[in-house]
Design an enzyme around this catalytic site. Structure first.
Site, PDB file in Angstrom:
ATOM      1  N   THR A   6       7.878  -0.432  12.297  1.00 58.33           N
ATOM      2  CA  THR A   6       7.870   1.113  12.785  1.00 58.33           C
ATOM      3  C   THR A   6       9.028   1.590  13.154  1.00 58.33           C
ATOM      4  OG1 THR A   6       6.937   0.407  15.225  1.00 58.33           O
ATOM      5  CG2 THR A   6       5.281   0.850  13.966  1.00 58.33           C
ATOM      6  N   ARG A   7       9.163   3.029  12.984  1.00 61.42           N
ATOM      7  CA  ARG A   7      10.387   3.584  13.707  1.00 61.42           C
ATOM      8  C   ARG A   7       9.682   4.831  14.160  1.00 61.42           C
ATOM      9  NH1 ARG A   7      12.431  -0.403  12.518  1.00 61.42           N
ATOM     10  NH2 ARG A   7      14.353  -0.684  11.135  1.00 61.42           N
ATOM     11  N   CYS A  24      17.801  -6.267  15.311  1.00 59.29           N
ATOM     12  CA  CYS A  24      18.132  -5.304  14.079  1.00 59.29           C
ATOM     13  C   CYS A  24      19.535  -4.850  14.381  1.00 59.29           C
ATOM     14  CB  CYS A  24      17.072  -4.272  14.290  1.00 59.29           C
ATOM     15  SG  CYS A  24      16.947  -2.897  12.796  1.00 59.29           S
TER      16      CYS A  24
HETATM   17  C1  LIG Z   1      15.865  -1.708  16.434  1.00 64.29           C
HETATM   18  C2  LIG Z   1      15.998  -0.312  15.834  1.00 64.29           C
HETATM   19  C3  LIG Z   1      15.069   0.969  15.929  1.00 64.29           C
HETATM   20  C4  LIG Z   1      15.323   1.880  15.373  1.00 64.29           C
HETATM   21  N1  LIG Z   1      14.466   2.977  15.535  1.00 64.29           N
HETATM   22  C5  LIG Z   1      14.669   4.180  14.875  1.00 64.29           C
HETATM   23  C6  LIG Z   1      13.709   5.140  15.149  1.00 64.29           C
HETATM   24  O1  LIG Z   1      12.866   5.084  15.919  1.00 64.29           O
HETATM   25  N2  LIG Z   1      13.629   6.238  14.190  1.00 64.29           N
HETATM   26  C7  LIG Z   1      14.736   6.372  13.564  1.00 64.29           C
HETATM   27  O2  LIG Z   1      14.691   7.433  12.701  1.00 64.29           O
HETATM   28  N3  LIG Z   1      15.815   5.580  13.435  1.00 64.29           N
HETATM   29  C8  LIG Z   1      15.677   4.406  13.896  1.00 64.29           C
HETATM   30  N4  LIG Z   1      16.335   3.288  13.704  1.00 64.29           N
HETATM   31  C9  LIG Z   1      17.573   3.618  12.663  1.00 64.29           C
HETATM   32  C10 LIG Z   1      17.394   3.388  11.169  1.00 64.29           C
HETATM   33  O3  LIG Z   1      16.289   2.291  11.139  1.00 64.29           O
HETATM   34  C11 LIG Z   1      18.433   3.130  10.769  1.00 64.29           C
HETATM   35  O4  LIG Z   1      19.309   4.411  10.789  1.00 64.29           O
HETATM   36  C12 LIG Z   1      18.413   2.886   9.051  1.00 64.29           C
HETATM   37  O5  LIG Z   1      17.485   1.865   9.051  1.00 64.29           O
HETATM   38  C13 LIG Z   1      19.792   2.818   8.281  1.00 64.29           C
HETATM   39  O6  LIG Z   1      19.421   2.389   6.979  1.00 64.29           O
HETATM   40  P1  LIG Z   1      20.513   2.029   5.937  1.00 64.29           P
HETATM   41  O7  LIG Z   1      19.868   2.157   4.580  1.00 64.29           O
HETATM   42  O8  LIG Z   1      21.983   2.962   6.327  1.00 64.29           O
HETATM   43  O9  LIG Z   1      20.942   0.562   6.291  1.00 64.29           O
HETATM   44  P2  LIG Z   1      20.228  -0.872   5.929  1.00 64.29           P
HETATM   45  O10 LIG Z   1      19.048  -0.843   6.266  1.00 64.29           O
HETATM   46  O11 LIG Z   1      21.012  -2.078   6.535  1.00 64.29           O
HETATM   47  O12 LIG Z   1      20.507  -1.081   4.533  1.00 64.29           O
HETATM   48  C14 LIG Z   1      21.667  -1.459   3.771  1.00 64.29           C
HETATM   49  C15 LIG Z   1      21.515  -2.555   2.740  1.00 64.29           C
HETATM   50  O13 LIG Z   1      22.827  -2.691   1.833  1.00 64.29           O
HETATM   51  C16 LIG Z   1      22.672  -4.085   1.664  1.00 64.29           C
HETATM   52  N5  LIG Z   1      23.970  -4.281   1.190  1.00 64.29           N
HETATM   53  C17 LIG Z   1      25.130  -4.514   2.230  1.00 64.29           C
HETATM   54  N6  LIG Z   1      26.091  -4.832   1.656  1.00 64.29           N
HETATM   55  C18 LIG Z   1      25.836  -5.127   0.149  1.00 64.29           C
HETATM   56  C19 LIG Z   1      26.328  -5.731  -0.688  1.00 64.29           C
HETATM   57  N7  LIG Z   1      27.807  -6.131  -0.751  1.00 64.29           N
HETATM   58  N8  LIG Z   1      25.692  -5.820  -2.228  1.00 64.29           N
HETATM   59  C20 LIG Z   1      24.691  -5.452  -2.087  1.00 64.29           C
HETATM   60  N9  LIG Z   1      23.758  -4.919  -1.146  1.00 64.29           N
HETATM   61  C21 LIG Z   1      24.355  -4.911  -0.081  1.00 64.29           C
HETATM   62  C22 LIG Z   1      22.053  -4.637   2.943  1.00 64.29           C
HETATM   63  O14 LIG Z   1      21.750  -5.903   2.416  1.00 64.29           O
HETATM   64  C23 LIG Z   1      20.923  -3.762   3.339  1.00 64.29           C
HETATM   65  O15 LIG Z   1      19.747  -4.135   2.613  1.00 64.29           O
HETATM   66  C24 LIG Z   1      16.243   2.065  14.462  1.00 64.29           C
HETATM   67  C25 LIG Z   1      17.314   0.938  14.078  1.00 64.29           C
HETATM   68  C26 LIG Z   1      16.830  -0.095  14.773  1.00 64.29           C
HETATM   69  C27 LIG Z   1      17.698  -1.461  14.324  1.00 64.29           C
END
Ligand SMILES: Cc1cc2nc3c(=O)[nH]c(=O)nc-3n(C[C@H](O)[C@H](O)[C@H](O)COP(=O)(O)OP(=O)(O)OC[C@H]3O[C@@H](n4cnc5c(N)ncnc54)[C@H](O)[C@@H]3O)c2cc1C
Ligand SMILES: O=C(O)[C@@H]1CCCC=N1
Length: 386
Positions: free
Chosen positions: A50-51, A315
């Site tokens: 969840t988020r 996380c």
């Molecule tokens: C505990 C927690 C609670 C949260 N609560 C909320 C909330 O309630 N509401 C809200 O809106 N947001 C919330 N967030 C924030 C939100 O979840 C994040 O902002 C968001 O998930 C970020 O997504 P992303 O795609 O940028 O990063 P990520 O999900 O980390 O995706 C990046 C991806 O890139 C891949 N990658 C990295 N390097 C390489 C490489 N060299 N080669 C190939 N793949 C690679 C990784 O493996 C990963 O899968 C929360 C976050 C956390 C941790």
């Protein structure tokens, strides 16, 4: 075009990369989504059940973007015939004179439906919660819960239905910029006219291949679940809302929570910061100072919960100096677009971030003013960080 050649490559299949790839495929771009881990995985920032989704923000531009974003979430639900959002409302509590007033004004100015809860009526609306001395409270009634893991599965599935290619278990180990970008993984070499980097906590590792470093800090969040003393007291089915406790004397950062839902009888409550970590070593980071703060808060304000976490997961946040996202072109390679630094609040924006990164990568004028999200805003603060 060979089978290894694409219109666009997206690196990172978290929420932002998955929505970006989906938007590109919707725009008929031959798109490759590369992910270092085998999917689904729990090693980045987008996993878990969840988020929170909300319009309550202290800046108008986030509230404006959420207007359209709710529609995009709903479109995806219809398109894939799946439930991704559950309305619960969001209880915002905070010291009367602080950030609370800013949240309230933004909500009122933008005509978001809210309910103000006067102190004398608070416990009648929100049982089992003690409102801290000097705090005020309101409810953003449009807010709720997003089902996170289900979202990733859905958006990646829709991307594949549109002809998009996902290659997981393929860590990117090199990027050669140019009018055609070459991306090398542990098991292949791919080329594309455009590249989008959405690598979450690994953004700077990847950007080092392009001569850029951003002022990003990776922090570990202990995701804590707390047991209800009386089963059901904080349950989603009994209409208990999500909440944010804005920063106060006692806790210098927000505390936030979601009603018990994913694990029977357990409510998720977390602290909105944590210790710095290396994303590949996060399990070695054992600092639990955040849990001490949560225990004190729960003892005082959530008397119906056992103040010892029953489950602790982990996380990561990737945080910018001002907590605002980075959505921009690479400063020296304009066909590389970067989505990074979502600072612990980016999930709810996934559909709109995907749309914007797709627009940027195609050289289109973005649908929103992206000046708060530009890389150059950091130049004034720290030239050396870039
Ligand atoms: C505990 C927690 C609670 C949260 N609560 C909320 C909330 O309630 N509401 C809200 O809106 N947001 C919330 N967030 C924030 C939100 O979840 C994040 O902002 C968001 O998930 C970020 O997504 P992303 O795609 O940028 O990063 P990520 O999900 O980390 O995706 C990046 C991806 O890139 C891949 N990658 C990295 N390097 C390489 C490489 N060299 N080669 C190939 N793949 C690679 C990784 O493996 C990963 O899968 C929360 C976050 C956390 C941790
Ligand atoms: O983005 C969100 O809604 C959550 C709760 C407040 C702090 C960060 N994430």
């Amino acid at each position: 075009m060979s089978s290894q050649d694409y219109d666009c490559i997206v690196i990172g299949a978290g929420v932002q990369g998955s929505f970006t790839a989906y938007n590109l495929a919707k725009n008929n771009k031959k798109t490759l989504l590369l992910e270092q881990f085998v999917l689904p995985h729990s090693r980045g920032s987008s996993h878990g059940q969840t988020r929170i989704i909300r319009k309550a923000y202290d800046e108008d531009y986030y509230t404006h973007m959420m207007e359209e974003c709710y529609q995009l979430w709903s479109q995806l639900e219809k398109e894939a015939n799946v439930k991704l959002y559950r309305r619960t409302g969001l209880l915002v509590m905070g010291p009367e004179q602080g950030d609370y007033q800013v949240f309230k004004s933004t909500l009122e100015r933008n005509k978001v439906p809210i309910v103000i809860l006067p102190r004398e009526e608070f416990s009648q609306h929100i049982p089992h919660v003690n409102l801290s001395q000097g705090n005020a409270a309101l409810v953003d009634t449009t807010a709720g819960v997003l089902y996170a893991d289900r979202t990733l599965k859905t958006v990646q599935g829709q991307f594949q239905k549109l002809g998009g290619v996902i290659k997981d278990g393929q860590k990117v180990i090199d990027i050669t910029p140019g009018s055609v970008v070459t991306v090398t993984t542990v098991s292949g070499v791919y080329r594309a006219k455009r590249l989008v980097i959405t690598a979450g906590p690994w953004a700077n590792t990847l950007l080092s291949h392009t001569g850029l470093q951003l002022p990003l800090q990776v922090i570990k969040i202990n995701v804590c679940y707390w047991s209800e003393k009386i089963p059901g007291s904080y349950n989603v089915q009994h209409r208990f809302p999500c909440f944010i406790q804005l920063e106060s004397e006692e806790a210098k950062h927000h505390i936030y929570g979601l009603p018990s839902n994913e694990y029977p009888g357990l409510m998720k409550i977390c602290y909105h910061t944590g210790p710095e970590t290396d994303p590949d070593e996060r399990d070695r980071q054992t600092d639990r100072g955040d849990i001490d703060i949560l225990q004190r808060y729960i003892t005082r304000c959530f008397p119906g919960l056992v103040p010892i976490p029953a489950v602790v997961e982990s996380c990561m946040y990737t945080v910018t100096p001002d907590d605002h996202f980075i959505l921009d072109h690479h400063p020296t390679h304009s066909n590389i677009v970067i989505g990074a630094g979502f600072s612990g609040h980016g999930f709810k924006f996934g559909p709109i971030v995907g749309k914007l990164l797709c627009e940027l990568s195609q050289g289109e004028v973005p649908s929103y003013d992206l000046s708060p999200f530009r890389i150059r805003r950091f130049q004034a603060h720290s030239k050396s960080a870039l």
